[in-house]
Design an enzyme around this catalytic site. Structure first.
Site, PDB file in Angstrom:
ATOM      1  N   ASP A  31       0.850  -1.189   0.000  1.00 14.36           N
ATOM      2  CA  ASP A  31       0.000   0.000   0.000  1.00 14.36           C
ATOM      3  C   ASP A  31       0.889   1.244   0.000  1.00 14.36           C
ATOM      4  O   ASP A  31       1.911   1.303   0.678  1.00 14.36           O
ATOM      5  CB  ASP A  31      -0.914  -0.008   1.227  1.00 14.36           C
ATOM      6  CG  ASP A  31      -2.068   0.960   1.102  1.00 14.36           C
ATOM      7  OD1 ASP A  31      -3.215   0.508   0.938  1.00 14.36           O
ATOM      8  OD2 ASP A  31      -1.823   2.185   1.165  1.00 14.36           O
ATOM      9  N   GLU A  96     -12.451   3.104  -1.255  1.00 13.84           N
ATOM     10  CA  GLU A  96     -12.087   4.266  -2.081  1.00 13.84           C
ATOM     11  C   GLU A  96     -11.698   3.856  -3.489  1.00 13.84           C
ATOM     12  O   GLU A  96     -11.858   4.642  -4.433  1.00 13.84           O
ATOM     13  CB  GLU A  96     -10.946   5.046  -1.420  1.00 13.84           C
ATOM     14  CG  GLU A  96     -11.376   5.697  -0.105  1.00 13.84           C
ATOM     15  CD  GLU A  96     -10.259   6.457   0.592  1.00 13.84           C
ATOM     16  OE1 GLU A  96      -9.078   6.271   0.210  1.00 13.84           O
ATOM     17  OE2 GLU A  96     -10.581   7.212   1.520  1.00 13.84           O
ATOM     18  N   VAL A  97     -11.153   2.664  -3.647  1.00  9.25           N
ATOM     19  CA  VAL A  97     -10.756   2.164  -4.971  1.00  9.25           C
ATOM     20  C   VAL A  97     -11.678   0.999  -5.308  1.00  9.25           C
ATOM     21  O   VAL A  97     -11.683  -0.022  -4.597  1.00  9.25           O
ATOM     22  CB  VAL A  97      -9.285   1.713  -4.991  1.00  9.25           C
ATOM     23  CG1 VAL A  97      -8.927   1.148  -6.366  1.00  9.25           C
ATOM     24  CG2 VAL A  97      -8.357   2.874  -4.628  1.00  9.25           C
ATOM     25  N   HIS A 101      -9.897  -5.394  -3.428  1.00 12.46           N
ATOM     26  CA  HIS A 101      -8.563  -5.607  -2.868  1.00 12.46           C
ATOM     27  C   HIS A 101      -8.695  -6.049  -1.424  1.00 12.46           C
ATOM     28  O   HIS A 101      -9.499  -5.511  -0.663  1.00 12.46           O
ATOM     29  CB  HIS A 101      -7.698  -4.343  -2.954  1.00 12.46           C
ATOM     30  CG  HIS A 101      -8.386  -3.106  -2.474  1.00 12.46           C
ATOM     31  ND1 HIS A 101      -9.316  -2.431  -3.235  1.00 12.46           N
ATOM     32  CD2 HIS A 101      -8.281  -2.426  -1.309  1.00 12.46           C
ATOM     33  CE1 HIS A 101      -9.755  -1.394  -2.557  1.00 12.46           C
ATOM     34  NE2 HIS A 101      -9.159  -1.366  -1.373  1.00 12.46           N
ATOM     35  N   HIS A 103      -6.829  -5.949   2.042  1.00 11.95           N
ATOM     36  CA  HIS A 103      -5.726  -5.349   2.805  1.00 11.95           C
ATOM     37  C   HIS A 103      -5.186  -6.437   3.732  1.00 11.95           C
ATOM     38  O   HIS A 103      -5.957  -7.013   4.521  1.00 11.95           O
ATOM     39  CB  HIS A 103      -6.209  -4.208   3.692  1.00 11.95           C
ATOM     40  CG  HIS A 103      -6.785  -3.019   2.977  1.00 11.95           C
ATOM     41  ND1 HIS A 103      -6.082  -1.852   2.804  1.00 11.95           N
ATOM     42  CD2 HIS A 103      -7.992  -2.823   2.418  1.00 11.95           C
ATOM     43  CE1 HIS A 103      -6.849  -0.974   2.176  1.00 11.95           C
ATOM     44  NE2 HIS A 103      -8.017  -1.532   1.929  1.00 11.95           N
TER      45      HIS A 103
HETATM   46  P1  5GP Z   1      -9.824   1.254   0.212  1.00 13.90           P
HETATM   47  O1  5GP Z   1     -10.106   2.483   1.021  1.00 13.90           O
HETATM   48  O2  5GP Z   1     -10.436   1.349  -1.169  1.00 13.90           O
HETATM   49  O3  5GP Z   1     -10.156  -0.030   0.914  1.00 13.90           O
HETATM   50  O4  5GP Z   1      -8.242   1.187   0.055  1.00 13.90           O
HETATM   51  C1  5GP Z   1      -7.546   1.746  -1.005  1.00 13.90           C
HETATM   52  C2  5GP Z   1      -6.079   1.671  -0.642  1.00 13.90           C
HETATM   53  O5  5GP Z   1      -5.324   1.914  -1.816  1.00 13.90           O
HETATM   54  C3  5GP Z   1      -5.644   2.697   0.402  1.00 13.90           C
HETATM   55  O6  5GP Z   1      -5.098   2.017   1.539  1.00 13.90           O
HETATM   56  C4  5GP Z   1      -4.606   3.539  -0.337  1.00 13.90           C
HETATM   57  O7  5GP Z   1      -3.528   3.931   0.490  1.00 13.90           O
HETATM   58  C5  5GP Z   1      -4.161   2.617  -1.463  1.00 13.90           C
HETATM   59  N1  5GP Z   1      -3.697   3.304  -2.660  1.00 13.90           N
HETATM   60  C6  5GP Z   1      -4.298   4.366  -3.270  1.00 13.90           C
HETATM   61  N2  5GP Z   1      -3.612   4.713  -4.370  1.00 13.90           N
HETATM   62  C7  5GP Z   1      -2.555   3.850  -4.458  1.00 13.90           C
HETATM   63  C8  5GP Z   1      -1.479   3.714  -5.406  1.00 13.90           C
HETATM   64  O8  5GP Z   1      -1.352   4.447  -6.392  1.00 13.90           O
HETATM   65  N3  5GP Z   1      -0.578   2.723  -5.160  1.00 13.90           N
HETATM   66  C9  5GP Z   1      -0.689   1.883  -4.077  1.00 13.90           C
HETATM   67  N4  5GP Z   1       0.260   0.944  -3.950  1.00 13.90           N
HETATM   68  N5  5GP Z   1      -1.687   1.981  -3.189  1.00 13.90           N
HETATM   69  C10 5GP Z   1      -2.612   2.957  -3.368  1.00 13.90           C
END
Ligand code: 5GP
Ligand code: ZN
Length: 116
Positions: A31, A96-97, A101, A103
Site C-alpha cells: 500500500d 475508495e478504490v 482488494h 488489505h
Molecule cells: P480502500 O479504502 O479502497 O479499501 O483502500 C484503497 C487503498 O489503496 C488505500 O489504503 C490507499 O492507500 C491505497 N492506494 C491508493 N492509491 C494507491 C497507489 O497508487 N498505489 C498503491 N500501492 N496503493 C494505493
C-alpha cells in the site's frame, strides 16, 4: 482492463507498484500509504468492483485472492503474532478504490476491530 481504474492500471504496469507476490491471476503489492508496519494489497488481475461481486462472479478467483493473502502473511512473518485481512466494501465500508482488494495488515497490535 477498465481504463479509469487505478488498480487495473497497476496490473497493466502503467502505474508503478512494489509487487511482493504475483501469479497469472492475482497480484500483491505494498500500500502506498501503509497503516501498519506491513500493509499489502492483494487483487485479482481481472477487474471486479468489490468482494461481493468477485465472489459471485468467480468464487475460485476469490479463493486465489485469499490464498495469496495467507501467503503474504507468511512471507511477511505475520503468522505467529497474527494479522488482519480487510475488504472495505462500498461507501459505508470506506472503500475508495473500486477494484476489489484485500488489505493484509500486521506487524503491530491492531486493536479492536472497529472503533466503538
Ligand atoms: P480502500 O479504502 O479502497 O479499501 O483502500 C484503497 C487503498 O489503496 C488505500 O489504503 C490507499 O492507500 C491505497 N492506494 C491508493 N492509491 C494507491 C497507489 O497508487 N498505489 C498503491 N500501492 N496503493 C494505493
Ligand atoms: Zn480495475
Amino acid at each position: 482492463m477498465t481504463a479509469d481504474c487505478l488498480f487495473c492500471r497497476i496490473v497493466a504496469g502503467e502505474i508503478p507498484a512494489t509487487v511482493v507476490q504475483s501469479t497469472d491471476r492475482v497480484l500483491a503489492f505494498r500500500d502506498i500509504d501503509p497503516k501498519a508496519p506491513v500493509h499489502v494489497l492483494v487483487i485479482p488481475r481481472e477487474h471486479h468492483a468489490d468482494v461481493a461481486s468477485l465472489a459471485a462472479a468467480d468464487p475460485a478467483l476469490a479463493g486465489e485472492v485469499l490464498a495469496m493473502a495467507g501467503e503474504v502473511a507468511t512471507a511477511e512473518g505475520l503468522r505467529d503474532d497474527g494479522f488482519r485481512v480487510i475488504f472495505n466494501t462500498g461507501p459505508n465500508g470506506g472503500q475508495e478504490v473500486f477494484h476489489v482488494h484485500a488489505h493484509v495488515v500486521g506487524g503491530r497490535p491492531l486493536g479492536r476491530m472497529l472503533p466503538s
